[in-house]
Design an enzyme around this catalytic site. Structure first.
Site, PDB file in Angstrom:
ATOM      1  N   THR A  14     -15.967  -0.779 -17.760  1.00 31.70           N
ATOM      2  CA  THR A  14     -14.935  -1.818 -17.823  1.00 31.70           C
ATOM      3  C   THR A  14     -15.500  -3.197 -17.540  1.00 31.70           C
ATOM      4  O   THR A  14     -15.203  -4.166 -18.245  1.00 31.70           O
ATOM      5  CB  THR A  14     -13.824  -1.498 -16.806  1.00 31.70           C
ATOM      6  OG1 THR A  14     -13.273  -0.209 -17.114  1.00 31.70           O
ATOM      7  CG2 THR A  14     -12.720  -2.534 -16.858  1.00 31.70           C
ATOM      8  N   LYS A 107     -22.233  -3.189  -4.487  1.00 32.22           N
ATOM      9  CA  LYS A 107     -22.193  -3.408  -3.046  1.00 32.22           C
ATOM     10  C   LYS A 107     -22.910  -2.313  -2.260  1.00 32.22           C
ATOM     11  O   LYS A 107     -23.496  -2.580  -1.215  1.00 32.22           O
ATOM     12  CB  LYS A 107     -20.758  -3.579  -2.557  1.00 32.22           C
ATOM     13  CG  LYS A 107     -19.917  -2.327  -2.394  1.00 32.22           C
ATOM     14  CD  LYS A 107     -19.375  -1.777  -3.687  1.00 32.22           C
ATOM     15  CE  LYS A 107     -18.322  -2.644  -4.292  1.00 32.22           C
ATOM     16  NZ  LYS A 107     -17.703  -2.057  -5.511  1.00 32.22           N
ATOM     17  N   VAL A 134     -18.548  -8.280  -3.747  1.00 33.36           N
ATOM     18  CA  VAL A 134     -17.557  -8.360  -2.676  1.00 33.36           C
ATOM     19  C   VAL A 134     -16.338  -9.122  -3.180  1.00 33.36           C
ATOM     20  O   VAL A 134     -16.438 -10.272  -3.597  1.00 33.36           O
ATOM     21  CB  VAL A 134     -18.128  -9.061  -1.428  1.00 33.36           C
ATOM     22  CG1 VAL A 134     -17.073  -9.143  -0.338  1.00 33.36           C
ATOM     23  CG2 VAL A 134     -19.366  -8.334  -0.921  1.00 33.36           C
ATOM     24  N   GLY A 136     -14.480  -8.910  -5.860  1.00 35.66           N
ATOM     25  CA  GLY A 136     -14.300  -9.150  -7.293  1.00 35.66           C
ATOM     26  C   GLY A 136     -14.446 -10.600  -7.691  1.00 35.66           C
ATOM     27  O   GLY A 136     -15.501 -11.210  -7.518  1.00 35.66           O
ATOM     28  N   LYS A 207     -18.945  -3.757   1.894  1.00 30.96           N
ATOM     29  CA  LYS A 207     -18.657  -5.173   1.685  1.00 30.96           C
ATOM     30  C   LYS A 207     -18.701  -5.935   3.007  1.00 30.96           C
ATOM     31  O   LYS A 207     -19.205  -7.063   3.068  1.00 30.96           O
ATOM     32  CB  LYS A 207     -17.289  -5.320   1.020  1.00 30.96           C
ATOM     33  CG  LYS A 207     -17.220  -4.700  -0.369  1.00 30.96           C
ATOM     34  CD  LYS A 207     -15.786  -4.665  -0.887  1.00 30.96           C
ATOM     35  CE  LYS A 207     -15.685  -3.952  -2.222  1.00 30.96           C
ATOM     36  NZ  LYS A 207     -14.279  -3.798  -2.666  1.00 30.96           N
ATOM     37  N   GLY A 309     -11.391  -5.061 -11.196  1.00 29.44           N
ATOM     38  CA  GLY A 309     -10.919  -5.160 -12.571  1.00 29.44           C
ATOM     39  C   GLY A 309     -11.922  -5.875 -13.455  1.00 29.44           C
ATOM     40  O   GLY A 309     -12.801  -6.600 -12.982  1.00 29.44           O
TER      41      GLY A 309
END
Length: 435
Positions: A14, A107, A134, A136, A207, A309
């Protein structure tokens, strides 16, 4: 215009497809901001035949990801494979060893191998960047490394996992139990088929360890992060928190203690917390992430946005590529690896806080007295105690909130109750966030 920055991309899931789509959509804007075009020249993934919604025929395809770092027509390798070790780490070492700049969203690899990779990048005067690793699309790495660089930071904390936040906020809005919401999250694609990495707090801990290193100039120490996930949270916990004026969130927190104090060192923990309604984190819902940093001159900084995402993560990856195109090749952790300090883990026992405790107990006389006695003997002061509802086993639920006190006292009280026939399961301990 200057020569293009030539990019090799490993991993076409993705996010990888999102990187290609973003560069295609904003090509001219990116070139103007970067000072030169950014062009993908080669890609690698496991399945060549899969339709990813972008045209791959214009790129060289390599079945061996390691070979991406060996190409003479590549300036930067982007790794979007994932995993702390294996092909991702092999590619990172190969790319840097061949003199390529390196960008990753991984990460786990950074938490376990980031210092060695950053040191190699410094030695070769190459970039090692990881904004997408971290939170996004939230520019928290750049914010801490550059925007807050003049400040002594004392604390960094936040909601670092969108899956957990979606589950907890959905339990809150729908009054549903954990298992039902997790199943729905998996159906909708918010949670993996094997969600352990997220719901057990490991992803957030990776993270947090990265943020701590950036914030405090400390060496990465993932093993020092205390981790508790959200599996044991039930609908009654959410409802009780609401009644008390809180919301339940999985919070990662890292802070330093003054030299000479009884808790000197670096404290790192991922744990479910009761967050007061007046705090910004209480209003971070769904799959959003948020990070708070506190500096001695800048005060409190809040970074909030989509933490995962295709779009947000691809945005962070391409932002790193723009930095490299501009020649911004500073140290990965805001200072050279040799300057990072090895800070001892700070013990949690002397930390003072209020606590929420929930017990599933046998519904019979004397149980509340037994719990109260254990608290008394451990020097834990009870602020409120409520018995409400029943368990599926026919027992009762008891929830209490403590006054502020040392965490070691709460741990002692729970140890005194361990093995008691009055308890039908493990107690739930959540810290009350007071920052």
């Amino acid at each position: 215009m200057a020569q293009p920055l030539r990019v090799a991309l490993a991993g076409l899931g993705t996010v990888g497809a999102g990187v290609i789509a973003l560069i295609d959509a904003n090509r001219d804007l990116i070139a103007r901001r970067a000072g030169r075009p950014i062009e993908i020249v080669a890609v690698s993934a496991r399945d060549r035949a899969r339709d990813r919604g972008v045209d791959l025929t214009r790129f060289a395809w390599l079945d061996d990801t390691r070979a991406l770092g060996q190409r003479d027509d590549v300036d930067v390798v982007v790794e979007l494979i994932g995993g702390a070790d294996g092909p991702a780490l092999t590619l990172a070492r190969e790319a840097l060893g061949q003199g390529k700049h390196f960008v990753t969203a991984n990460k786990a690899m950074i938490a376990h191998h980031g210092l060695a990779l950053a040191a190699e990048a410094e030695r070769l005067q190459r970039a090692f960047k990881y904004e997408a690793a971290v939170a996004g699309g939230i520019p928290v790495i750049k914010g801490l490394r550059e925007g807050a660089a003049a400040n002594a930071l004392t604390r960094v904390y936040g909601i670092l996992n969108g899956t957990c936040n979606y589950i907890l906020s959905t339990m809150e809005s729908e009054g549903a139990d954990f298992a039902a919401v997790l199943a729905e999250a998996q159906r909708l694609g918010y949670a993996e088929a094997d969600p352990g990495f997220d719901i057990d707090g490991v992803d957030a801990a990776h993270k947090l360890s990265i943020l701590a290193s950036l914030a405090f100039g400390s060496r990465l120490d993932f093993e020092a992060v205390a981790i508790t996930g959200i599996r044991q949270i039930i609908a009654a916990d959410i409802a009780q928190a609401q009644a008390l004026g809180y919301r339940v969130r999985l919070v990662g927190i890292a802070e330093t203690s003054p030299e000479g104090s009884s808790t000197a060192g670096l404290f790192q923990r991922v744990h479910p917390c009761l967050v007061p309604l007046h705090h910004p984190l209480a209003h971070v819902a769904g799959s959003l992430n948020a990070v708070v940093a506190e500096g001695n001159f800048v005060g409190r900084l809040l970074f909030e946005g989509r933490g995962a995402g295709a779009g947000p993560t691809a945005s962070a990856v391409v932002a790193d590529l723009i930095d490299i195109a501009r020649g911004e090749l500073g140290p990965a952790f805001a200072m050279p690896v040799a300057a990072l300090e090895a800070q001892p883990p700070a013990p949690a026992g002397e930390r003072r806080a209020r606590a929420y405790l929930r017990f599933s107990v046998a519904d019979r006389p004397g149980v509340l007295a037994e719990i109260a006695a254990a608290m008394r003997d451990a020097n834990v002061s009870i602020e409120s105690l409520i018995q409400r509802g029943q368990t599926p086993e026919g027992g009762a639920l008891v929830a209490l909130v403590t006054h502020e006190g040392p965490e070691r006292c709460v741990a002692d009280a729970l140890a005194r109750l361990d093995g008691s026939p009055s308890l039908l399961g493990q107690p739930m301990w959540m810290h009350i966030l007071d920052v």
